[in-house]
Scaffold this active site. Sequence first.
Site, PDB file in Angstrom:
ATOM      1  N   VAL A  63      -3.096  -2.871  -4.441  1.00 50.52           N
ATOM      2  CA  VAL A  63      -3.291  -2.015  -5.619  1.00 50.52           C
ATOM      3  C   VAL A  63      -2.131  -2.097  -6.604  1.00 50.52           C
ATOM      4  O   VAL A  63      -2.296  -2.523  -7.735  1.00 50.52           O
ATOM      5  CB  VAL A  63      -3.535  -0.550  -5.217  1.00 50.52           C
ATOM      6  CG1 VAL A  63      -3.565   0.354  -6.441  1.00 50.52           C
ATOM      7  CG2 VAL A  63      -4.841  -0.434  -4.456  1.00 50.52           C
ATOM      8  N   GLY A  83       3.397  -9.831  -9.459  1.00 50.13           N
ATOM      9  CA  GLY A  83       4.525 -10.749  -9.364  1.00 50.13           C
ATOM     10  C   GLY A  83       4.751 -11.180  -7.945  1.00 50.13           C
ATOM     11  O   GLY A  83       4.403 -10.481  -6.989  1.00 50.13           O
ATOM     12  N   LYS A  92      -9.051  -1.843  -8.120  1.00 48.18           N
ATOM     13  CA  LYS A  92      -7.897  -1.052  -7.674  1.00 48.18           C
ATOM     14  C   LYS A  92      -8.188   0.446  -7.698  1.00 48.18           C
ATOM     15  O   LYS A  92      -7.850   1.161  -6.753  1.00 48.18           O
ATOM     16  CB  LYS A  92      -6.686  -1.382  -8.550  1.00 48.18           C
ATOM     17  CG  LYS A  92      -6.161  -2.796  -8.341  1.00 48.18           C
ATOM     18  CD  LYS A  92      -5.058  -3.133  -9.334  1.00 48.18           C
ATOM     19  CE  LYS A  92      -4.521  -4.537  -9.110  1.00 48.18           C
ATOM     20  NZ  LYS A  92      -3.486  -4.898 -10.116  1.00 48.18           N
TER      21      LYS A  92
END
Length: 409
Positions: free
Chosen positions: A127, A298, A200
């Site tokens: 999430v 990332g 999410k």
Amino acid sequence: MMKIGVIGFGVVGSGVYEVIRKNRESIARKAGQEVDIKYILDIRDFSDHPEKELFVKDFDTMVNDAEVGIIVEVMGGLDPAYEYTKRALCAGKHVVTSNKELVATYGDELLALANKNGVSYLFEASVGGGIPIIRPLNQCLAANEISAIVGILNGTTNYILTQMFKNGKDFDVALKDAQEKGYAERNPAADVEGYDACRKICILSSLAFGKHVDYREVYTEGITALTLRDIAYAEEMGCVVKLLGYSKLLDDGRIDIKVAPMMIPNEQPLATVSDVYNGIQVRGNAIGDAMFYGPGAGKLPTASAVVADVIDIAKAPERAGRVMWVRTDEKLVLPADEACASYFVRVETADKNAVSVSAKAEFDGATIIDKFDNELGILTGCMSEGELKGKLSNLPGKVIGFLRVLPQA
């Protein structure tokens, strides 16, 4: 020693490898035992890798090895991740994943399967990337009845909107900039159309409310239609526009849930979340509002969340089956036309006075914003979306579109 197998050696998988190698000693101290990688499954060739002996191409090698206690699934998608995950859980192996699509689609089934086999299925990284949110919802806020969750859940779209607001870039220019910086994929549809954020918010809602929320039933709207005029109107009104996942538990047990660009007043905490960062606001009946903020994606932020789940299992492998939600036959998702909010409407017209008179007659307490030639903005009071659409058809002029204003949770 806890030995793990990693499925997928892309961005997240290579990050997991890097974090475990770099932080080996501190991970062992926190986990109460050494954690090491025994296998990495990937169909590509990594013969030049310094630990090339770790790489295998057959899942059976990993799942049939009794020494492997945890399988880390970071390959993404449903096929073959779904089948691999089921096989791993049935083989009595804990599974950690960052795969939001898999959790949103089959989370209830896989959690039940983990519980049946006395193992854990953990997905902190699915999430918020590096933001801890699953564990706080399940543990730190466990004493609360959660009533609402609203969040900026996609760093790509937040970066694009930040560029539109701060630097006056059109959507297409801001998207190209995001792609050049590596924040957006070559095919950005999952991000800019809202699909990523939808999965999410459904995971968070399922966890918070205990029932499976099917993302296919959730109204989802992206940011591709937003223009610099929308941005200018928002600034005029003391607001910003953010792509939000919004979920609120109603008194009748249904869930008002959607993903859409919304206007947020500048004083609201989420309004300050810029660039590729994410922010998630949770409302509980004991704590009130709690805010979680950080990098939403990332390589290393996501890998850190994956490894945190690995440590959690290694520290107490007997504490399995702690997270659960169930699939029911209830119609949980409130139809979009029944959802209530205030709206900002843009109307193209050569007769502003006629539109203004009509808008004030249709919408009690309407605020008129006259900022551009041949166009008016109208801020309505709170009403259902179905009621709004009916009233818009009565206005003279051409309705360009409307934006929702973030409702009070």
